[in-house]
Design a protein around this motif. Structure first.
Motif, short mmCIF file in Angstrom:
data_model
loop_
_atom_site.label_atom_id
_atom_site.label_comp_id
_atom_site.label_asym_id
_atom_site.label_seq_id
_atom_site.Cartn_x
_atom_site.Cartn_y
_atom_site.Cartn_z
N VAL A 199 0.83 -1.20 0.00
CA VAL A 199 0.00 0.00 0.00
C VAL A 199 0.87 1.25 0.00
O VAL A 199 0.62 2.22 -0.74
N LEU A 234 -6.86 -5.76 1.25
CA LEU A 234 -5.75 -4.97 1.77
C LEU A 234 -6.23 -4.06 2.90
O LEU A 234 -5.54 -3.93 3.93
N ASN A 235 -7.37 -3.46 2.69
CA ASN A 235 -7.91 -2.55 3.70
C ASN A 235 -8.15 -3.28 5.01
O ASN A 235 -7.80 -2.80 6.10
N PHE A 287 -4.49 1.89 -1.76
CA PHE A 287 -5.02 0.53 -1.76
C PHE A 287 -5.33 0.03 -3.17
O PHE A 287 -5.08 -1.13 -3.48
N PRO A 335 -8.89 -4.54 -3.15
CA PRO A 335 -8.68 -3.42 -2.23
C PRO A 335 -9.27 -3.67 -0.85
O PRO A 335 -8.69 -3.27 0.16
N ALA A 337 -3.50 -3.13 -4.73
CA ALA A 337 -4.32 -4.31 -5.01
C ALA A 337 -4.06 -4.83 -6.41
O ALA A 337 -3.96 -6.04 -6.65
#
Length: 306
Positions: free
Chosen positions: A15, A35-36, A21, A32, A25
């Motif tokens: 990131v 990752l978030n 994001f 995304p 991604a």
């Protein structure tokens, strides 16, 4: 057990490296939202905010910079660990034992070790600086994977590596040089000869001309060189080890009409070439390449490493 997984640190790094994001991604083929979730879970587990919004982008907080800097080391170490594991699975040795006779040019040895280190940084190397039969004894005992020696080993096939030239030398102020004429063996017998002790443990042998009554025996070639420069005796020395001393006039060849120069073929011997692992073969290749680069066409190498 660690509360934060390595994958979470990897996703946080992605990131940051890709500026958000969505780009991260796309780069690492994750959604995304994945990752978030990973980053927010990391913050929750650590109790520290690592990212803060800046417009439509995110950036590391001060705490996040510190943590990610440490985390990158973990990620790199993990990748290195996996690389070592894959090499071990493929038969890579964790350690190799190499015996190289002290007469071997130091610059060639250093170049070979440097090249090997670049290719196999995780493989440990035990380097034994042997003298005369010391390396061969290690070969017979199975204590060395690879041996570089000026002495042949019965029952083993060696590969020619380099021809080492020895020169009989002494300090310019030594009494032998003050005679002002050609020397013979009777002259040498009246003065101290410096020799290096055979490093074999069981049956050490003497080699070379050893008829001087005042002979001193030392444990390392560098000790003999130091004594020569102090005028404490004469010795036959590998030319590659005394190039600088000869050029500076710190040592001078003895005026012997015969026997003042002798050559020793040095060879490389595997304990078992067929069973040797990739690291042992890589070391052998590095030694041959270093010889080709620094000792081509019989040229003399300075003992100064490049």
């Amino acid at each position: 057990m660690s509360r934060v997984t390595l994958a979470q640190w990897q996703m946080l790094a992605a990131v940051v490296d890709h500026g958000g994001f969505a780009r991260a991604a796309e780069a690492i083929h994750k959604s995304p939202s994945t990752l978030n979730h990973a980053v927010h879970k990391l913050e929750e587990q650590l109790g520290v905010q690592v990212l803060e919004p800046v417009g439509r982008q995110v950036r590391l907080t001060e705490a996040g910079e510190l943590l990610l800097r440490r985390a990158r080391q973990l990620v790199e170490n993990a990748a290195s660990l996996e690389d070592v594991a894959s090499r071990l699975a493929a038969g890579l040795e964790a350690e190799i034992i190499v015996a190289i006779e002290q007469i071997f040019p130091a610059a060639v040895q250093a170049k070979a070790l440097e090249r090997f280190s670049e290719e196999y940084p995780q493989v440990r190397v035990q380097l034994h600086e042997s003298v005369l039969h010391g390396g061969i004894e290690m070969l017979y005992d199975g204590r060395a994977d690879l041996v570089v020696s000026g002495i042949s080993a019965q029952g083993f096939l060696g590969e020619p590596l380099v021809l080492v030239r020895f020169i009989a030398v002494a300090h310019p102020d030594h009494a032998l040089h003050q005679l002002g004429r050609s020397l013979d063996l009777r002259d040498l017998a009246q003065h101290r000869q410096l020799v290096v002790r055979d490093s074999a443990l069981r049956q050490p042998l003497d080699a070379g001309w050893l008829k001087a009554e005042q002979r001193w025996t030392v444990g390392h070639l560098n000790t003999s060189l130091d004594m020569l420069k102090r005028g404490l005796g004469f010795a036959w020395m590998p030319e590659s080890h005394i190039t600088e001393e000869l050029a500076r006039g710190e040592l001078k060849p003895l005026p012997l009409p015969a026997g003042g120069i002798r050559e020793v073929p040095v060879q490389m011997i595997f304990r078992d070439r067929d069973r040797a692992g990739p690291a042992a073969h890589a070391m052998a290749t590095a030694l041959k390449q270093a010889v080709d680069e620094l000792y081509s066409h019989g040229s003399i190498i300075s003992n100064e490493t490049p």
